[in-house]
Design a protein around this motif. Structure first.
Motif, PDB file in Angstrom:
ATOM      1  N   LYS A  77      86.559  59.762 184.434  1.00  0.00           N
ATOM      2  CA  LYS A  77      87.580  58.740 184.659  1.00  0.00           C
ATOM      3  C   LYS A  77      87.621  58.326 186.134  1.00  0.00           C
ATOM      4  O   LYS A  77      87.780  57.137 186.466  1.00  0.00           O
ATOM      5  N   GLN A  78      87.482  59.289 187.035  1.00  0.00           N
ATOM      6  CA  GLN A  78      87.464  58.969 188.464  1.00  0.00           C
ATOM      7  C   GLN A  78      86.211  58.173 188.830  1.00  0.00           C
ATOM      8  O   GLN A  78      86.267  57.230 189.632  1.00  0.00           O
ATOM      9  N   ALA A  79      85.082  58.534 188.225  1.00  0.00           N
ATOM     10  CA  ALA A  79      83.845  57.806 188.487  1.00  0.00           C
ATOM     11  C   ALA A  79      83.958  56.358 188.032  1.00  0.00           C
ATOM     12  O   ALA A  79      83.534  55.424 188.732  1.00  0.00           O
ATOM     13  N   ILE A  80      84.544  56.145 186.865  1.00  0.00           N
ATOM     14  CA  ILE A  80      84.710  54.790 186.335  1.00  0.00           C
ATOM     15  C   ILE A  80      85.642  53.980 187.237  1.00  0.00           C
ATOM     16  O   ILE A  80      85.374  52.811 187.549  1.00  0.00           O
ATOM     17  N   ALA A  81      86.728  54.604 187.688  1.00  0.00           N
ATOM     18  CA  ALA A  81      87.652  53.906 188.581  1.00  0.00           C
ATOM     19  C   ALA A  81      86.957  53.466 189.864  1.00  0.00           C
ATOM     20  O   ALA A  81      87.174  52.350 190.359  1.00  0.00           O
ATOM     21  N   ALA A  82      86.094  54.338 190.396  1.00  0.00           N
ATOM     22  CA  ALA A  82      85.371  53.997 191.620  1.00  0.00           C
ATOM     23  C   ALA A  82      84.376  52.865 191.385  1.00  0.00           C
ATOM     24  O   ALA A  82      84.246  51.945 192.202  1.00  0.00           O
ATOM     25  N   ILE A  83      83.650  52.923 190.275  1.00  0.00           N
ATOM     26  CA  ILE A  83      82.696  51.866 189.944  1.00  0.00           C
ATOM     27  C   ILE A  83      83.411  50.517 189.822  1.00  0.00           C
ATOM     28  O   ILE A  83      82.907  49.478 190.257  1.00  0.00           O
ATOM     29  N   GLU A  84      84.604  50.545 189.255  1.00  0.00           N
ATOM     30  CA  GLU A  84      85.324  49.307 188.968  1.00  0.00           C
ATOM     31  C   GLU A  84      86.198  48.834 190.127  1.00  0.00           C
ATOM     32  O   GLU A  84      86.996  47.917 189.979  1.00  0.00           O
ATOM     33  N   GLY A  85      86.027  49.474 191.289  1.00  0.00           N
ATOM     34  CA  GLY A  85      86.616  48.893 192.495  1.00  0.00           C
ATOM     35  C   GLY A  85      87.712  49.665 193.173  1.00  0.00           C
ATOM     36  O   GLY A  85      88.156  49.286 194.262  1.00  0.00           O
ATOM     37  N   GLN A  86      88.209  50.747 192.569  1.00  0.00           N
ATOM     38  CA  GLN A  86      89.246  51.521 193.249  1.00  0.00           C
ATOM     39  C   GLN A  86      88.672  52.129 194.519  1.00  0.00           C
ATOM     40  O   GLN A  86      87.566  52.673 194.516  1.00  0.00           O
ATOM     41  N   ARG A  87      89.414  52.059 195.599  1.00  0.00           N
ATOM     42  CA  ARG A  87      88.921  52.557 196.889  1.00  0.00           C
ATOM     43  C   ARG A  87      89.706  53.755 197.406  1.00  0.00           C
ATOM     44  O   ARG A  87      89.171  54.565 198.158  1.00  0.00           O
ATOM     45  N   ASP A  88      90.973  53.858 197.051  1.00  0.00           N
ATOM     46  CA  ASP A  88      91.803  54.946 197.562  1.00  0.00           C
ATOM     47  C   ASP A  88      91.893  56.074 196.547  1.00  0.00           C
ATOM     48  O   ASP A  88      92.391  55.880 195.435  1.00  0.00           O
ATOM     49  N   PHE A  89      91.412  57.237 196.932  1.00  0.00           N
ATOM     50  CA  PHE A  89      91.435  58.411 196.062  1.00  0.00           C
ATOM     51  C   PHE A  89      92.035  59.591 196.811  1.00  0.00           C
ATOM     52  O   PHE A  89      91.870  59.724 198.029  1.00  0.00           O
ATOM     53  N   GLU A  90      92.701  60.446 196.077  1.00  0.00           N
ATOM     54  CA  GLU A  90      93.098  61.728 196.649  1.00  0.00           C
ATOM     55  C   GLU A  90      91.842  62.538 196.948  1.00  0.00           C
ATOM     56  O   GLU A  90      90.850  62.469 196.222  1.00  0.00           O
ATOM     57  N   GLU A  91      91.896  63.311 198.025  1.00  0.00           N
ATOM     58  CA  GLU A  91      90.736  64.133 198.370  1.00  0.00           C
ATOM     59  C   GLU A  91      90.480  65.185 197.293  1.00  0.00           C
ATOM     60  O   GLU A  91      89.327  65.503 196.976  1.00  0.00           O
ATOM     61  N   PHE A  92      91.553  65.716 196.714  1.00  0.00           N
ATOM     62  CA  PHE A  92      91.439  66.757 195.694  1.00  0.00           C
ATOM     63  C   PHE A  92      92.342  66.416 194.518  1.00  0.00           C
ATOM     64  O   PHE A  92      93.535  66.159 194.705  1.00  0.00           O
ATOM     65  N   ILE A  93      91.777  66.359 193.326  1.00  0.00           N
ATOM     66  CA  ILE A  93      92.538  66.097 192.108  1.00  0.00           C
ATOM     67  C   ILE A  93      92.521  67.378 191.275  1.00  0.00           C
ATOM     68  O   ILE A  93      91.458  67.816 190.819  1.00  0.00           O
ATOM     69  N   GLU A  94      93.689  67.987 191.102  1.00  0.00           N
ATOM     70  CA  GLU A  94      93.749  69.297 190.462  1.00  0.00           C
ATOM     71  C   GLU A  94      93.671  69.177 188.947  1.00  0.00           C
ATOM     72  O   GLU A  94      94.399  68.398 188.330  1.00  0.00           O
ATOM     73  N   ASN A  95      92.762  69.944 188.372  1.00  0.00           N
ATOM     74  CA  ASN A  95      92.654  70.060 186.917  1.00  0.00           C
ATOM     75  C   ASN A  95      93.455  71.289 186.478  1.00  0.00           C
ATOM     76  O   ASN A  95      93.407  72.337 187.123  1.00  0.00           O
ATOM     77  N   ASP A  96      94.205  71.157 185.415  1.00  0.00           N
ATOM     78  CA  ASP A  96      95.067  72.256 184.981  1.00  0.00           C
ATOM     79  C   ASP A  96      94.250  73.458 184.498  1.00  0.00           C
ATOM     80  O   ASP A  96      93.174  73.303 183.925  1.00  0.00           O
ATOM     81  N   TYR A  97      94.790  74.633 184.727  1.00  0.00           N
ATOM     82  CA  TYR A  97      94.218  75.852 184.152  1.00  0.00           C
ATOM     83  C   TYR A  97      95.306  76.542 183.332  1.00  0.00           C
ATOM     84  O   TYR A  97      96.489  76.224 183.440  1.00  0.00           O
ATOM     85  N   VAL A  98      94.881  77.483 182.508  1.00  0.00           N
ATOM     86  CA  VAL A  98      95.843  78.273 181.739  1.00  0.00           C
ATOM     87  C   VAL A  98      95.301  79.686 181.591  1.00  0.00           C
ATOM     88  O   VAL A  98      94.081  79.882 181.466  1.00  0.00           O
ATOM     89  N   LEU A  99      96.192  80.670 181.670  1.00  0.00           N
ATOM     90  CA  LEU A  99      95.809  82.050 181.389  1.00  0.00           C
ATOM     91  C   LEU A  99      95.937  82.270 179.889  1.00  0.00           C
ATOM     92  O   LEU A  99      97.042  82.213 179.334  1.00  0.00           O
TER      93      LEU A  99
END
Length: 353
Positions: free
Chosen positions: A307-329
């Motif tokens: 999803k982030q790759a697609i957003a970048a391809i389609e013109g988005q320029r501002d991204f968070e340096e780190f996007i946290e993916n959820d974990y679960v125990l």
């Protein structure tokens, strides 16, 4: 000229050279004439060359995202691929998925990136096993680069999608301390020392446990994630540490290797926690061999990275340096919950209940 166009231009140059050798008999004067035509002559050869160039660099094609895991060795990456494929399909993109057979082959990963550039990709989502092996190459690209579940420097990627591994491993330490309030000795079995993500997992567990009174941590013991090496290391730990209270394993391979030994030897007296998930590891939790495991939600990891790759391809320029993916125990207390089952079995092949 973009990096992709440079690669296409290299292919075009090779085709032009082949055409000159075939059609000009190898003579120096004929070669000069042919080159002049390709550069601007309006003759038939020049027209064909321009048409070929236009086809290579400007063709209307389905956008392609390269997806490179640290290896194809573990089921974890099948789940990542599934999430990536679903995200791409929703937007009409396609995924080019390739990986090495071990998670220590930085040179092999670099070769895959180079091959993908030749065949053509519009963005790259990579989990680098060794950042030093690919940093210079990735920095030279002008297509979006999404780092996922790895330690790439922010200067070479558009953004990074990952679990906070330090925090997740610290949560494992909290679980261990709750299970063993009187303290004791705990071991860490790891893969290889040069992997930044693995180091975060080691440090997160060992730092948190080290803060508590009465707890001692030994290791990490490195096994390259190999099942046989991990099994041998586990046997040595059991024989040499009679006071051992538990073991933390940092990935699917080390968790599998340790659990094989613990099950065979009937050791149900230890607190044993792993990292990543598979059908085999789920069964170890069912059997009481494994107290629990950290799930990174690999489907979500693949989905969110694409999803982030697609957003970048389609013109988005501002991204968070780190996007946290959820974990679960995942433990015996919650492994039968419907929401956990969806995370554990995104392919729907395990028939979990």
């Amino acid at each position: 000229m973009s990096r992709m166009k440079k690669w296409n231009a290299m292919i075009l140059a090779g085709m032009m050279a082949a055409a000159m050798v075939t059609g000009c008999g190898g003579s120096r004067s004929s070669n000069t004439t042919s080159t002049a035509a390709s550069a601007g002559d309006k003759g038939e050869d020049g027209a064909k060359t321009e048409a070929l160039k236009e086809e290579l660099v400007s063709s209307d094609k389905t956008m392609t995202i390269g997806l490179i895991p640290q290896s194809t060795l573990f089921v974890f990456y099948d789940y990542v691929q599934k999430g990536a494929n679903d995200a791409a399909a929703e937007a009409g993109y396609r995924i080019n998925y390739q990986g090495t057979t071990t998670d220590t082959d930085g040179t092999g990963q670099r070769k895959i990136v180079e091959d993908m550039l030749v065949t053509g990709i519009d963005a790259l989502a990579i989990s680098a096993t060794n950042a030093d092996a690919v940093n210079d190459l990735l920095k030279s690209l002008d297509i979006p680069v999404i780092a996922w579940d790895c330690g790439l420097d922010s200067s070479v990627c558009t953004t990074s999608v990952s679990v906070d591994h330090y925090k997740a491993a610290g949560a494992v330490a909290d679980y261990v301390m709750e299970k063993c309030p009187d303290g004791g000795t705990f071991a860490v079995i790891s893969t290889n020392a040069g992997n930044a993500v693995i180091q975060q997992r080691e440090k997160g567990f060992m730092d948190k446990l080290g803060e508590a009174e009465g707890f001692t941590c030994i290791g990490p013991f490195y096994t390259d994630g190999d099942l046989e090496k991990t099994a041998n290391t586990t046997q040595d730990l059991l024989m040499e540490n009679a006071d051992l209270k538990g073991i933390f394993m940092v990935n699917e391979g080390t968790t599998e290797g340790a659990c094989q030994v613990l099950k065979n030897e009937g050791r149900d007296d230890l607190v044993v926690f792993g990292y990543d998930t598979s059908e085999s590891l789920v069964n170890y939790v069912y059997d009481g061999v494994l107290d629990g495991m950290v799930s990174q939600n690999p489907y979500g990891l693949g989905y969110n990275s694409v999803k982030q790759a697609i957003a970048a391809i389609e013109g988005q320029r501002d991204f968070e340096e780190f996007i946290e993916n959820d974990y679960v125990l995942v433990t015996s207390d919650n492994i039968h919950d419907p929401d956990i089952i969806k995370i554990l079995d995104p392919l729907g092949t395990m028939n979990l209940k």
